[in-house]
Design a protein around this motif. Structure first.
Motif, PDB file in Angstrom:
ATOM      1  N   ALA A 166       0.827  -1.318   0.212  1.00 52.49           N
ATOM      2  CA  ALA A 166       0.036  -0.157  -0.004  1.00 52.49           C
ATOM      3  C   ALA A 166       0.774   1.297  -0.078  1.00 52.49           C
ATOM      4  O   ALA A 166       0.484   2.451  -0.159  1.00 52.49           O
ATOM      5  CB  ALA A 166      -1.016   0.038   1.195  1.00 52.49           C
ATOM      6  N   LYS A 167       2.274   1.428   0.345  1.00 51.29           N
ATOM      7  CA  LYS A 167       3.068   2.334   0.345  1.00 51.29           C
ATOM      8  C   LYS A 167       2.772   3.515  -0.949  1.00 51.29           C
ATOM      9  O   LYS A 167       2.727   4.718  -0.479  1.00 51.29           O
ATOM     10  CB  LYS A 167       4.574   1.920   0.493  1.00 51.29           C
ATOM     11  CG  LYS A 167       4.878   1.567   2.078  1.00 51.29           C
ATOM     12  CD  LYS A 167       6.320   1.154   1.884  1.00 51.29           C
ATOM     13  CE  LYS A 167       6.496   0.585   3.291  1.00 51.29           C
ATOM     14  NZ  LYS A 167       6.573   1.682   4.210  1.00 51.29           N
ATOM     15  N   PRO A 168       2.578   3.021  -2.210  1.00 51.76           N
ATOM     16  CA  PRO A 168       2.701   3.954  -3.206  1.00 51.76           C
ATOM     17  C   PRO A 168       1.368   4.739  -3.023  1.00 51.76           C
ATOM     18  O   PRO A 168       1.257   5.933  -3.098  1.00 51.76           O
ATOM     19  CB  PRO A 168       2.709   3.351  -4.529  1.00 51.76           C
ATOM     20  CG  PRO A 168       3.492   1.844  -3.972  1.00 51.76           C
ATOM     21  CD  PRO A 168       2.998   1.839  -2.715  1.00 51.76           C
ATOM     22  N   ALA A 169       0.164   4.126  -2.572  1.00 47.41           N
ATOM     23  CA  ALA A 169      -1.076   4.704  -2.549  1.00 47.41           C
ATOM     24  C   ALA A 169      -1.043   5.624  -1.323  1.00 47.41           C
ATOM     25  O   ALA A 169      -1.852   6.743  -1.266  1.00 47.41           O
ATOM     26  CB  ALA A 169      -2.101   3.706  -2.354  1.00 47.41           C
ATOM     27  N   LEU A 170      -0.552   5.457  -0.365  1.00 47.20           N
ATOM     28  CA  LEU A 170      -0.597   6.082   0.992  1.00 47.20           C
ATOM     29  C   LEU A 170       0.323   7.120   0.836  1.00 47.20           C
ATOM     30  O   LEU A 170      -0.097   8.285   1.317  1.00 47.20           O
ATOM     31  CB  LEU A 170      -0.126   5.394   2.182  1.00 47.20           C
ATOM     32  CG  LEU A 170      -0.754   4.012   2.643  1.00 47.20           C
ATOM     33  CD1 LEU A 170      -0.246   3.088   3.744  1.00 47.20           C
ATOM     34  CD2 LEU A 170      -2.197   4.415   2.699  1.00 47.20           C
ATOM     35  N   THR A 171       1.484   7.131  -0.042  1.00 43.79           N
ATOM     36  CA  THR A 171       2.329   8.178  -0.331  1.00 43.79           C
ATOM     37  C   THR A 171       1.559   9.243  -1.199  1.00 43.79           C
ATOM     38  O   THR A 171       1.679  10.494  -0.840  1.00 43.79           O
ATOM     39  CB  THR A 171       3.758   7.785  -0.914  1.00 43.79           C
ATOM     40  OG1 THR A 171       4.395   6.977   0.009  1.00 43.79           O
ATOM     41  CG2 THR A 171       4.541   9.041  -1.190  1.00 43.79           C
ATOM     42  N   ALA A 172       1.014   8.612  -2.261  1.00 42.81           N
ATOM     43  CA  ALA A 172       0.246   9.529  -3.168  1.00 42.81           C
ATOM     44  C   ALA A 172      -0.727  10.306  -2.110  1.00 42.81           C
ATOM     45  O   ALA A 172      -1.093  11.651  -2.577  1.00 42.81           O
ATOM     46  CB  ALA A 172      -0.455   8.805  -4.223  1.00 42.81           C
ATOM     47  N   ALA A 173      -1.666   9.743  -1.629  1.00 42.35           N
ATOM     48  CA  ALA A 173      -2.685  10.223  -0.313  1.00 42.35           C
ATOM     49  C   ALA A 173      -1.903  11.327   0.329  1.00 42.35           C
ATOM     50  O   ALA A 173      -2.534  12.587   0.514  1.00 42.35           O
ATOM     51  CB  ALA A 173      -3.301   9.518   0.385  1.00 42.35           C
ATOM     52  N   ALA A 174      -0.804  11.220   0.868  1.00 40.95           N
ATOM     53  CA  ALA A 174      -0.007  12.250   1.701  1.00 40.95           C
ATOM     54  C   ALA A 174       0.315  13.420   0.804  1.00 40.95           C
ATOM     55  O   ALA A 174       0.297  14.464   1.218  1.00 40.95           O
ATOM     56  CB  ALA A 174       0.948  11.556   2.432  1.00 40.95           C
TER      57      ALA A 174
END
Length: 354
Positions: A166-174
């Motif tokens: 999930a890191k890419p999606a969480l980074t994009a959200a941040a």
């Protein structure tokens, strides 16, 4: 709710509830023009990697009292720095700390570069640390994502993909939430939110500044997020530590090679740490007595079990590795945690260590 409004709400919360930390410039003082010290921000971020604020605070205060500037740290003796770091763990961080400080002094005139790309070129600075320094120290609109931020983003957007996928999606959200105004305060605010409100267990959703837009709160899934891929069981490795004391009280210690776990740290001569229990020849001939207790310690990727052999030796003892250090110069606090555990178990079996 628009992302800019969310950021504004979080900053308003942070202005009232910011945690007090020795490396942080509070929002009120920052608003009056006081800038954070990049050296203190860098040092704190390196120390905080995989370590809690509570564990880091005392180390940070001792380091900055002894080496108040990056130039002071760059000129420090390696052994002194490794000794001050003892017990904080992940010792490659301390080795890179010295390399980075010296690079800042040699290549950048003693000043940390402001640019994210330039920060990434410094030893021991990865994407997260570069973003944190650029954002917090220089107020650049970089996206800072640690474990706290990942948890907040997973809940805010109700993201159920397990970490680490999930890191890419969480980074994009941040990144979408990071504001152009006060990005340094915002980076600290979202980390504070995760540490104090949006906690791993029993999040205080009722007093969260993002309770209304939080998708996981609405769905009733906040407690189960973020999801994580199950970890494999840690293997057990074994070894032996030899603790020898000379008749004048001097004790036998060796400084480990720079590479690998505990690299550059003082410790007891001993074996490699392997899954079998093969023991090497001791560092000198003596009447070695093996204790009935083991020193046990857990590293990131394995559990360690160390057998302990102790011996009293004469003044003519000639070790094959390590050196005898006068008892008056021996500082147990400068040993890494696992070696202090060995010391605590061995001290009662040696005449001048009790």
């Amino acid at each position: 709710m628009r992302e800019t409004a969310k950021a504004a709400d979080l900053l308003a919360w942070y202005d009232v509830h910011a945690r007090d930390m020795p490396w942080r410039v509070p929002p009120a003082r920052r608003g009056l023009g006081e800038a954070p010290d990049p050296y203190r921000i860098w040092l704190s971020e390196v120390m905080l990697q995989q370590t809690t604020v509570a564990a880091v605070t005392g180390y940070f205060q001792r380091f900055t009292a002894r080496w108040p500037s990056v130039a002071d740290l760059a000129g420090a003796d390696d052994g002194d720095v490794m000794g001050e770091w003892a017990g904080l763990g992940y010792y490659a961080r301390a080795r890179n700390l010295l390399k980075c400080a010296r690079a800042v002094v040699t290549d950048h005139g003693g000043k940390f570069p402001r640019d994210h790309a330039m920060l990434l070129k410094l030893p021991g600075i990865g994407p997260y640390t570069a973003a944190a320094i650029a954002s917090i120290a220089f107020d650049a609109p970089e996206t800072v994502v640690d474990g706290n931020v990942e948890r907040v983003m997973a809940r805010l957007h109700d993201i159920h993909t397990p970490l680490p996928a999930a890191k890419p999606a969480l980074t994009a959200a941040a990144a979408a939430l990071t504001p152009a105004q006060r990005p340094g305060d915002y980076a600290q605010a979202v980390m504070d939110l995760g540490a104090t409100i949006c906690t791993p267990r029993n999040p205080a959703c009722g007093i969260c500044p993002w309770r209304d837009p939080c998708a996981a709160r609405a769905a009733g899934t906040a407690q189960e997020l973020p999801k994580k891929t199950p970890k494999k069981p840690k293997p057990i490795r074994n070894g032996i530590a030899y603790v020898a004391q000379r008749s004048d009280g001097a004790i036998l210690l060796e400084r480990r090679e720079d590479r690998g776990l505990l690299g550059g740290m003082l410790g007891w001569p001993g074996s490699d740490w392997t899954e079998d229990a093969a023991a090497p020849a001791p560092p000198l001939e003596a009447d070695w007595q093996t204790l009935n207790e083991q020193a046990r310690h857990t590293f990131t990727h394995f559990h360690l079990r160390l057998n302990i052999a102790v011996a009293q030796v004469g003044m003519n003892a000639d070790p094959s590795k390590g050196d005898f250090i006068p008892l008056a110069q021996f500082q147990p606090a400068q040993l890494p945690t696992v070696m202090r555990k060995v010391f605590d178990l061995a001290r009662g079996n040696l005449q001048k260590l009790g």
